[in-house]
Design a protein around this motif. Structure first.
Motif, mmCIF file in Angstrom:
data_model
loop_
_atom_site.group_PDB
_atom_site.id
_atom_site.type_symbol
_atom_site.label_atom_id
_atom_site.label_comp_id
_atom_site.label_asym_id
_atom_site.label_seq_id
_atom_site.Cartn_x
_atom_site.Cartn_y
_atom_site.Cartn_z
ATOM 1 N N ARG A 1 32.344 34.708 35.288
ATOM 2 C CA ARG A 1 33.587 34.946 34.550
ATOM 3 C C ARG A 1 33.406 34.637 33.065
ATOM 4 O O ARG A 1 33.951 35.332 32.202
ATOM 5 C CB ARG A 1 34.711 34.089 35.145
ATOM 6 C CG ARG A 1 35.193 34.558 36.503
ATOM 7 C CD ARG A 1 36.127 33.544 37.132
ATOM 8 N NE ARG A 1 36.582 33.979 38.449
ATOM 9 C CZ ARG A 1 37.128 33.162 39.344
ATOM 10 N NH1 ARG A 1 37.279 31.869 39.052
ATOM 11 N NH2 ARG A 1 37.526 33.628 40.511
ATOM 12 N N THR B 1 33.679 47.188 47.263
ATOM 13 C CA THR B 1 34.771 46.381 46.705
ATOM 14 C C THR B 1 34.748 46.403 45.185
ATOM 15 O O THR B 1 35.745 46.031 44.548
ATOM 16 C CB THR B 1 34.695 44.926 47.203
ATOM 17 O OG1 THR B 1 33.574 44.259 46.624
ATOM 18 C CG2 THR B 1 34.608 44.875 48.719
ATOM 19 N N ARG C 1 30.730 31.697 40.230
ATOM 20 C CA ARG C 1 31.908 32.455 39.803
ATOM 21 C C ARG C 1 32.322 32.067 38.389
ATOM 22 O O ARG C 1 32.656 32.931 37.563
ATOM 23 C CB ARG C 1 33.071 32.202 40.772
ATOM 24 C CG ARG C 1 32.895 32.835 42.129
ATOM 25 C CD ARG C 1 34.122 32.580 43.014
ATOM 26 N NE ARG C 1 33.886 33.065 44.361
ATOM 27 C CZ ARG C 1 34.018 34.328 44.735
ATOM 28 N NH1 ARG C 1 34.394 35.232 43.835
ATOM 29 N NH2 ARG C 1 33.783 34.689 45.980
ATOM 30 N N ARG D 1 30.758 38.535 44.884
ATOM 31 C CA ARG D 1 31.170 38.828 46.255
ATOM 32 C C ARG D 1 30.237 38.118 47.227
ATOM 33 O O ARG D 1 29.022 38.327 47.189
ATOM 34 C CB ARG D 1 31.089 40.333 46.528
ATOM 35 C CG ARG D 1 32.253 41.122 46.000
ATOM 36 C CD ARG D 1 33.488 40.968 46.876
ATOM 37 N NE ARG D 1 34.544 41.848 46.407
ATOM 38 C CZ ARG D 1 35.553 41.480 45.625
ATOM 39 N NH1 ARG D 1 35.628 40.235 45.205
ATOM 40 N NH2 ARG D 1 36.489 42.339 45.252
ATOM 41 N N ALA E 1 35.333 43.488 39.380
ATOM 42 C CA ALA E 1 35.941 44.307 40.429
ATOM 43 C C ALA E 1 37.421 44.530 40.141
ATOM 44 O O ALA E 1 38.024 43.812 39.335
ATOM 45 C CB ALA E 1 35.757 43.636 41.783
ATOM 46 N N PRO E 2 38.047 45.514 40.786
ATOM 47 C CA PRO E 2 39.473 45.761 40.564
ATOM 48 C C PRO E 2 40.366 44.541 40.782
ATOM 49 O O PRO E 2 41.425 44.423 40.166
ATOM 50 C CB PRO E 2 39.792 46.872 41.564
ATOM 51 C CG PRO E 2 38.499 47.610 41.714
ATOM 52 C CD PRO E 2 37.440 46.555 41.645
ATOM 53 N N ASP E 3 39.950 43.621 41.649
ATOM 54 C CA ASP E 3 40.753 42.424 41.886
ATOM 55 C C ASP E 3 40.428 41.294 40.913
ATOM 56 O O ASP E 3 40.937 40.183 41.055
ATOM 57 C CB ASP E 3 40.586 41.936 43.322
ATOM 58 C CG ASP E 3 39.154 41.509 43.643
ATOM 59 O OD1 ASP E 3 38.275 41.633 42.768
ATOM 60 O OD2 ASP E 3 38.905 41.070 44.788
ATOM 61 N N GLY E 4 39.575 41.573 39.911
ATOM 62 C CA GLY E 4 39.248 40.580 38.902
ATOM 63 C C GLY E 4 38.053 39.710 39.208
ATOM 64 O O GLY E 4 37.662 38.880 38.380
ATOM 65 N N GLU E 5 37.435 39.883 40.370
ATOM 66 C CA GLU E 5 36.297 39.051 40.757
ATOM 67 C C GLU E 5 34.983 39.621 40.216
ATOM 68 O O GLU E 5 34.835 40.834 40.050
ATOM 69 C CB GLU E 5 36.218 38.926 42.272
ATOM 70 C CG GLU E 5 37.314 38.068 42.882
ATOM 71 C CD GLU E 5 37.218 36.604 42.482
ATOM 72 O OE1 GLU E 5 36.135 36.169 42.031
ATOM 73 O OE2 GLU E 5 38.223 35.897 42.615
#
Length: 337
Positions: free
Chosen positions: A78, A19, A74, A105, A98-102
């Motif tokens: 961030r 991911t 998180r 995981r 990650a590509p989704d901004g997270e």
């Protein structure tokens, strides 16, 4: 941690890595640090990564309980990513986004993964003193961090103990046997013997917290001791800060007590930061560190546990902490971490 979690598989790690856009085949457990679990992995392109897996059931500084701890982690990750990418603080070893901004995981209900680019370097040991040059560099890094406006995700931290309720319960419940595992009864005996002194340390911390309300807060790392300072092998004088899961808004002394060794260090920090440190707050955070660790270890040893390398190290740490707290309040300029 020395011991790999028994219920986590390579398959879970590799699925989570995908991911982040990382294809790998052979994660290797790295028995380093204390608190989190770590692996190293090399991806299909030959890039190396450092994996950190948090045990959310024992991550009280991020939140008490797995759900709150995951949310706190998180926010911390961030914040670290923003300090590096948006604010340009190149000494921040930040997690991969990650590509989704997270940046985090979940692997299951208890464990969560963060991924970091591999940096070839060496860190110190917890309790190891900095050289004078290192101490000055770390103080300058902290002054730069403390001048930075907080990113939006930065957690706001109280000065109280996150696991205070468990510590209070343990101090109350020493009259009957504890049966969680091999270190339970020894822990109960220590608290029964030194409960009065430990309560006095709590009262001292409470008095300081009440008097410190309204103090200016800054972005703090939380644990800038030698084990969290990485010396890159190609430029060891650079000094990078790792392990940003403890980042949060607090008074500067939350960081400084780890580093300061006397008035000259306070003067240096004041010149570079524009802030005058408070020796009483330094002492309060030194004492808070021990009380916080005590709370965490009590949570371990009042719950079911086994004798492992990690629990044996925790037992040794608990004994040392109880004896130090029982000997009296902290001094203004701590002599070690």
């Amino acid at each position: 941690m020395r011991d790999r979690p028994e219920n986590l598989t390579d398959h879970q790690l590799l699925d989570a890595l995908r991911t982040f856009g990382i294809e790998a085949t052979d994660p290797r457990y790295a028995p380093v640090g204390f608190g989190d679990h770590h692996w190293t992995v090399t991806d299909a392109a030959g890039s190396r990564w450092f994996l950190t897996v948090a045990d959310l059931e024992h991550k009280e500084h991020c939140g008490v309980g797995a759900g709150p701890a995951e949310r706190g982690l998180r926010s911390a990750m961030r914040t670290a990513a923003a300090l590096r990418a948006e604010r340009g603080l190149d000494f921040v070893v930040a997690p991969l986004v990650a590509p989704d901004g997270e940046t985090v995981r979940p692997l299951d209900a208890r464990y969560a993964l963060s991924v970091f680019p591999w940096t070839d370097g060496d860190s110190g040991e917890f309790g190891e003193a900095f050289t004078e040059a290192e101490r000055h560099t770390v103080l300058d890094r902290l002054a730069e961090l403390h001048r930075e406006p907080p990113p939006a995700a930065t957690p706001a931290l109280g000065a109280g103990l996150p696991a205070r309720e468990g510590l209070e319960a343990a101090l109350r419940e020493t009259a009957t046997p504890w049966t969680g595992g091999p270190f339970a009864e020894g822990t109960r005996g220590l608290l029964a013997e030194h409960g009065g002194e430990l309560r006095r340390r709590l009262d001292e911390l409470d008095a300081w917290v009440a008097g410190a309300e309204g103090a200016a807060r800054v972005v703090t790392h939380g644990e800038p001791h030698s084990a969290n300072v990485l010396r890159p092998r190609d430029a060891p004088e650079r000094l990078l800060l790792v392990d940003w899961d403890t980042v949060g808004l607090a008074v500067p002394e939350r960081d400084l007590w780890h580093v300061v060794r006397g008035p000259e260090d306070l003067d240096r920090y004041a010149r570079t930061s524009g802030r005058t440190p408070d020796p009483v707050a330094l002492a309060a955070y030194r004492q808070r560190w021990d009380l916080d660790d005590l709370s965490v270890y009590l949570g371990w040893f009042r719950a079911p546990h086994r004798a492992t390398g990690d629990t044996e190290a925790a037992w040794e740490g608990l004994v040392e902490i109880v004896r130090r707290l029982a000997s009296g309040p902290a001094v203004p300029y701590p002599s070690g971490t």
